[in-house]
Design a protein around this motif. Structure first.
Motif, short mmCIF file in Angstrom:
data_model
loop_
_atom_site.label_atom_id
_atom_site.label_comp_id
_atom_site.label_asym_id
_atom_site.label_seq_id
_atom_site.Cartn_x
_atom_site.Cartn_y
_atom_site.Cartn_z
N CYS A 187 -9.26 -3.86 15.08
CA CYS A 187 -7.80 -3.69 15.04
C CYS A 187 -7.40 -3.05 13.71
N LEU A 207 -4.57 -3.84 12.34
CA LEU A 207 -3.72 -4.82 11.65
C LEU A 207 -4.53 -6.10 11.43
N ASN A 208 -3.93 -7.00 10.70
CA ASN A 208 -4.59 -8.28 10.45
C ASN A 208 -3.52 -9.38 10.51
N CYS A 209 -3.01 -9.61 11.71
CA CYS A 209 -1.88 -10.54 11.86
C CYS A 209 -2.31 -11.95 11.50
N PHE A 254 -1.52 -14.72 12.75
CA PHE A 254 -1.71 -15.61 13.90
C PHE A 254 -2.91 -15.21 14.76
N CYS A 255 -3.63 -14.16 14.36
CA CYS A 255 -4.76 -13.69 15.17
C CYS A 255 -6.02 -14.47 14.78
N GLY A 257 -8.21 -6.85 19.48
CA GLY A 257 -8.39 -5.44 19.14
C GLY A 257 -7.21 -4.58 19.56
N ASN A 310 -0.09 -2.83 19.23
CA ASN A 310 0.84 -3.19 18.15
C ASN A 310 1.78 -2.03 17.82
N SER A 336 3.90 -8.40 15.88
CA SER A 336 2.86 -7.99 14.92
C SER A 336 3.45 -7.23 13.73
S1 SF4 Z 1 -2.79 -10.05 17.02
FE1 SF4 Z 1 -3.22 -8.07 17.99
S2 SF4 Z 1 -2.35 -6.56 16.53
FE2 SF4 Z 1 -2.56 -8.48 15.38
S3 SF4 Z 1 -4.57 -8.39 14.39
FE3 SF4 Z 1 -4.86 -9.47 16.35
S4 SF4 Z 1 -5.46 -7.87 17.80
FE4 SF4 Z 1 -4.54 -6.82 16.02
#
Ligand code: SF4
Length: 231
Positions: A15, A17-19, A21-22, A57, A84, A110
């Motif tokens: 991915c 991003l690095n959210c 909550f992921c 991802g 995202n 996100s």
């Molecule tokens: S929640 Fe989705 S956009 Fe955010 S880091 Fe995880 S896979 Fe990526």
């Protein structure tokens, strides 16, 4: 009638991003090869007419995305893409001109930096996509409903969506309506925070149906199709 409304296929666990909550994963970061994708499609095409290109991802960073969409079209499979939105602008032509793309889900939860700038870029890209192909369904997703009152990001994103689609009472409506039609083929879809399923958990979810993922997932080499359905 095929057995499953939809099957999720993870084409990458990478991915951009690095959210917060992921979930973390120990799996090697990689893209599914086109060969493996073709094997997956050949094995599931008799069970569904619709796949969702997302588990973990970001599908828009897959270098073979065009070929993946072509394989789906060749096999009469429609595609929902959850993204995202960071790379939506760069993929306008690809998504709009693909005959397999049915729906684009935009994970607005996100976005947590440059909210106005990123949201406006996404709105513009959506307009361009619909200018080229007005049949594609677009769903703006805000999946952290339980925090709506305390979550300033959500409020800001909701206000921006309301301004963009001229929905004046969007904040009030968002308290009572999970789905709000914003425009032709454009929707706001709210839900509570998604807890990622994990094989170490006994309890996966109170919602949807678990099709015995722990015992009966289909294994395609290192990749698997999740048979846990959330409705
Ligand atoms: S929640 Fe989705 S956009 Fe955010 S880091 Fe995880 S896979 Fe990526």
């Amino acid at each position: 009638m095929k057995k499953f409304d939809k099957i999720y296929v993870e084409i990458t666990n990478i991915c951009n991003l690095n959210c917060p909550f992921c979930i973390d994963t120990n799996r090697k970061k990689e893209f599914m090869s086109l060969d493996n994708f073709e094997v997956v499609i050949s094995k599931i095409k008799n069970y569904t007419n619709l796949i969702a290109l997302h588990i973990k991802g970001e599908p828009l960073i897959h270098p073979k995305l065009k070929h993946i969409l072509d394989v789906c079209f060749d096999n009469n499979i429609l595609v929902n893409i959850t993204t995202n939105g960071i790379l939506l602008n760069e993929n306008i032509q690809l998504l709009s001109n693909s005959k397999s793309v049915r729906q684009i889900n935009l994970s607005m939860h996100s976005i947590n930096k440059s909210i106005q700038e990123d949201s406006n870029k996404i709105f513009k890209a959506v307009k361009k996509i619909h200018f080229i192909n007005s049949n594609i369904i677009v769903s703006y997703r805000l999946w952290n409903l339980e925090n709506i009152k305390e979550n300033n990001n959500n409020i800001e994103i909701l206000k921006l969506i309301g301004k963009e689609y001229n929905i004046k009472d969007i904040i009030n409506r968002s308290q009572n309506e999970k789905f709000i039609k914003l425009d032709e083929k454009v929707f706001l879809n709210q839900d509570v925070k998604f807890d990622w399923p994990d094989l170490i958990l006994d309890k996966i979810s109170d919602k949807g149906k678990c099709y015995r993922i722990k015992k009966s997932y289909w294994n395609f080499g290192k990749w698997r199709c999740c048979t846990l359905l959330f409705r």
